[in-house]
Design a protein around this motif. Structure first.
Motif, mmCIF file in Angstrom:
data_model
loop_
_atom_site.group_PDB
_atom_site.id
_atom_site.type_symbol
_atom_site.label_atom_id
_atom_site.label_comp_id
_atom_site.label_asym_id
_atom_site.label_seq_id
_atom_site.Cartn_x
_atom_site.Cartn_y
_atom_site.Cartn_z
ATOM 1 N N LYS A 1 40.736 34.118 48.491
ATOM 2 C CA LYS A 1 40.471 35.277 47.633
ATOM 3 C C LYS A 1 39.019 35.729 47.632
ATOM 4 C CE LYS A 1 44.265 34.080 44.506
ATOM 5 N NZ LYS A 1 44.652 33.764 43.100
ATOM 6 N N THR A 2 38.111 34.832 47.969
ATOM 7 C CA THR A 2 36.692 35.170 47.910
ATOM 8 C C THR A 2 36.086 35.347 49.297
ATOM 9 O OG1 THR A 2 36.480 33.947 45.829
ATOM 10 C CG2 THR A 2 34.450 34.454 47.006
ATOM 11 N N PHE A 3 36.235 34.336 50.149
ATOM 12 C CA PHE A 3 35.552 34.346 51.445
ATOM 13 C C PHE A 3 36.252 35.203 52.498
ATOM 14 C CE2 PHE A 3 34.936 32.004 55.591
ATOM 15 C CZ PHE A 3 33.702 32.578 55.873
ATOM 16 N N LEU A 4 37.540 34.979 52.735
ATOM 17 C CA LEU A 4 38.223 35.674 53.834
ATOM 18 C C LEU A 4 38.265 37.192 53.670
ATOM 19 C CD1 LEU A 4 41.122 33.238 54.799
ATOM 20 C CD2 LEU A 4 38.880 33.548 55.882
ATOM 21 N N PRO A 5 38.398 37.742 52.458
ATOM 22 C CA PRO A 5 38.336 39.206 52.349
ATOM 23 C C PRO A 5 37.035 39.801 52.873
ATOM 24 C CG PRO A 5 39.332 38.298 50.374
ATOM 25 C CD PRO A 5 38.817 37.127 51.175
ATOM 26 N N ILE A 6 35.921 39.075 52.724
ATOM 27 C CA ILE A 6 34.648 39.571 53.256
ATOM 28 C C ILE A 6 34.658 39.490 54.784
ATOM 29 C CG2 ILE A 6 32.146 39.382 53.151
ATOM 30 C CD1 ILE A 6 33.568 40.033 50.491
ATOM 31 N N VAL A 7 35.170 38.395 55.332
ATOM 32 C CA VAL A 7 35.282 38.266 56.786
ATOM 33 C C VAL A 7 36.133 39.399 57.354
ATOM 34 C CG1 VAL A 7 36.188 36.828 58.653
ATOM 35 C CG2 VAL A 7 34.917 35.777 56.774
ATOM 36 N N ASN A 8 37.232 39.712 56.683
ATOM 37 C CA ASN A 8 38.121 40.769 57.176
ATOM 38 C C ASN A 8 37.454 42.143 57.136
ATOM 39 O OD1 ASN A 8 40.133 38.923 57.696
ATOM 40 N ND2 ASN A 8 41.205 39.260 55.770
ATOM 41 N N ARG A 9 36.518 42.343 56.226
ATOM 42 C CA ARG A 9 35.775 43.599 56.198
ATOM 43 C C ARG A 9 34.852 43.726 57.410
ATOM 44 N NH1 ARG A 9 32.709 43.879 50.644
ATOM 45 N NH2 ARG A 9 31.529 45.424 51.853
ATOM 46 N N MET A 10 34.569 42.614 58.072
ATOM 47 C CA MET A 10 33.637 42.615 59.194
ATOM 48 C C MET A 10 34.328 42.882 60.529
ATOM 49 S SD MET A 10 31.240 39.387 57.989
ATOM 50 C CE MET A 10 29.911 39.743 59.144
ATOM 51 N N GLY A 11 35.654 43.066 60.530
ATOM 52 C CA GLY A 11 36.351 43.412 61.762
ATOM 53 C C GLY A 11 37.579 42.594 62.073
ATOM 54 N N PRO A 12 37.493 41.240 62.086
ATOM 55 C CA PRO A 12 38.676 40.421 62.391
ATOM 56 C C PRO A 12 39.708 40.495 61.270
ATOM 57 C CG PRO A 12 36.621 39.188 62.661
ATOM 58 C CD PRO A 12 36.282 40.437 61.927
ATOM 59 N N THR A 13 40.861 39.889 61.522
ATOM 60 C CA THR A 13 41.886 39.746 60.495
ATOM 61 C C THR A 13 42.272 38.282 60.397
ATOM 62 O OG1 THR A 13 42.772 41.962 60.939
ATOM 63 C CG2 THR A 13 44.198 40.421 59.731
ATOM 64 N N VAL A 14 42.078 37.708 59.217
ATOM 65 C CA VAL A 14 42.416 36.309 58.977
ATOM 66 C C VAL A 14 43.340 36.249 57.772
ATOM 67 C CG1 VAL A 14 41.554 33.976 58.614
ATOM 68 C CG2 VAL A 14 40.135 35.652 59.828
ATOM 69 N N GLU A 15 44.499 35.662 57.951
ATOM 70 C CA GLU A 15 45.467 35.497 56.867
ATOM 71 C C GLU A 15 45.715 34.008 56.652
ATOM 72 O OE1 GLU A 15 48.909 37.621 58.095
ATOM 73 O OE2 GLU A 15 48.001 39.603 57.783
ATOM 74 N N ALA A 16 45.563 33.551 55.405
ATOM 75 C CA ALA A 16 45.731 32.133 55.086
ATOM 76 C C ALA A 16 46.830 31.960 54.051
ATOM 77 C CB ALA A 16 44.419 31.552 54.567
ATOM 78 N N ARG A 17 47.656 30.948 54.244
ATOM 79 C CA ARG A 17 48.765 30.659 53.322
ATOM 80 C C ARG A 17 48.685 29.206 52.872
ATOM 81 N NH1 ARG A 17 50.299 33.309 57.550
ATOM 82 N NH2 ARG A 17 50.963 31.438 58.661
#
Length: 338
Positions: A134-150
């Motif tokens: 909820k905190t880290f990956l949304p920022i990474v996704n704003r930078m171009g890649p797509t990361v989905e974690a479950r």
């Protein structure tokens, strides 16, 4: 070869993780002496060995000295390969810290990858899964890649047994600025517990209500997990803003009152909210590496930690990029990577 004294700075496992990630990205081999030299039990622990093994697997790397307790390692990177990977810590060691080691190299690979990580998902000495998702990956996704974690299964310390799955679609990292978090849009307080009495989680929430009197009643919830996922209890506090969500956690510990844990956790969140900064201390640690690999960027944060300053020193050794910390008394602190 880059030579690193692992007792410098904060002297912990972050040096190992960041060095492995940066070595795979830059192709620079390294040696670390005095591994985790400032810890009560220095040397590699099981979770650090798993993280390095994961780095070797995705990057065709070789590592000398890779045993539990080792105080010196030499890492020689190969070529990063996308793929389906499964890594098990084997204890309650953090799955999130293993992910931290391999995420950036896989983000810059030639094709998508999938990770399955087993071990601890909610550990005292590492950000919980909720922070990552909820905190880290949304920022990474704003930078171009797509990361989905479950999160498939919770894993508390000391039992572990948790499982997370991560899908990574690479893309070049682009520079972003994260100076303002925007207007508040919501908050939640959740006490998760498994194989422990309900009243422990309930006491946590009652104390949290006193510490955060402006929060609405509907913001508070207790969630019981299956018995075989415990024993464990954690308080998760989330403050969502337009551009970022901060997650602060407090873990139940033997001999520490539930009320004390709740008061400390709520105080940390209140301090973040009052600061007006974009990034809390854990997010600041995590953003340095992707921002450096993106060519730079900046963000506001609370008081920079020794973790952040140590990470910045390692990043400069591998990439030449410098992280400057502009500490402003009474204002939001500014971190710039250039």
């Amino acid at each position: 070869m880059i030579i690193i004294d692992g007792s410098e700075g904060e002297g912990g496992g972050q040096v190992v993780r960041n060095a492995c990630a940066l070595s795979l990205v830059t192709g620079e081999p390294f040696r670390i002496t005095n591994v985790r030299g400032r810890r009560e039990k220095p040397g590699l622990m099981r979770q650090h060995v798993t993280a390095i093994e994961a780095a070797c697997a995705i990057g065709g790397a070789e590592c000398a000295g890779l045993t539990v307790g080792s105080s010196e390692i030499t890492f020689t990177p190969g070529r990063v390969r996308q793929g389906d990977y499964h890594f098990a810590v084997g204890t309650a060691g953090s799955t999130g810290l293993v992910l931290q080691t391999v995420l950036m190299p896989l983000l810059l690979a030639d094709a998508p990858s999938r990770l399955v990580l087993e071990g601890g998902t909610h550990n005292m000495l590492a950000p919980p899964f909720d922070f990552i998702a909820k905190t880290f990956l949304p920022i990474v996704n704003r930078m171009g890649p797509t990361v989905e974690a479950r999160l498939v299964r919770h894993g508390f310390y000391p039992r572990g047994g948790g499982r997370i799955e991560v899908d990574i679609t690479p893309a070049p990292l682009r520079r972003i600025e994260c100076l303002d978090r925007g207007a508040p849009i919501g908050e939640t307080a959740t006490a998760l517990f498994a194989a422990l009495p309900f009243e422990i989680a309930d006491r946590m929430l009652k104390r949290t209500r006193k510490s955060l009197p402006d929060w609405l009643d509907r913001s508070f919830a207790v969630r019981e997990l299956p018995v075989d996922q415990g024993p464990g209890v954690i308080l998760l506090l989330e403050a969502a803003f337009e551009h970022v969500t901060e997650v602060v956690s407090g873990f139940g510990r033997l001999g520490v009152a539930a009320e004390r844990i709740a008061a400390t956790t709520a105080g940390r969140l209140a301090g973040y909210v009052e600061s007006g900064a974009f990034a809390g201390p854990y997010l600041a640690d995590q953003l340095l590496l992707p921002f450096a690999l993106a060519g730079g960027g900046s963000f506001t944060t609370v008081k920079p930690s020794e973790h952040s300053r140590t990470a910045a020193a390692i990043i400069e050794r591998f990439t030449g990029r410098r992280c400057s910390f502009d500490v402003r008394h009474g204002e939001r602190n500014l971190v710039t990577i250039a």
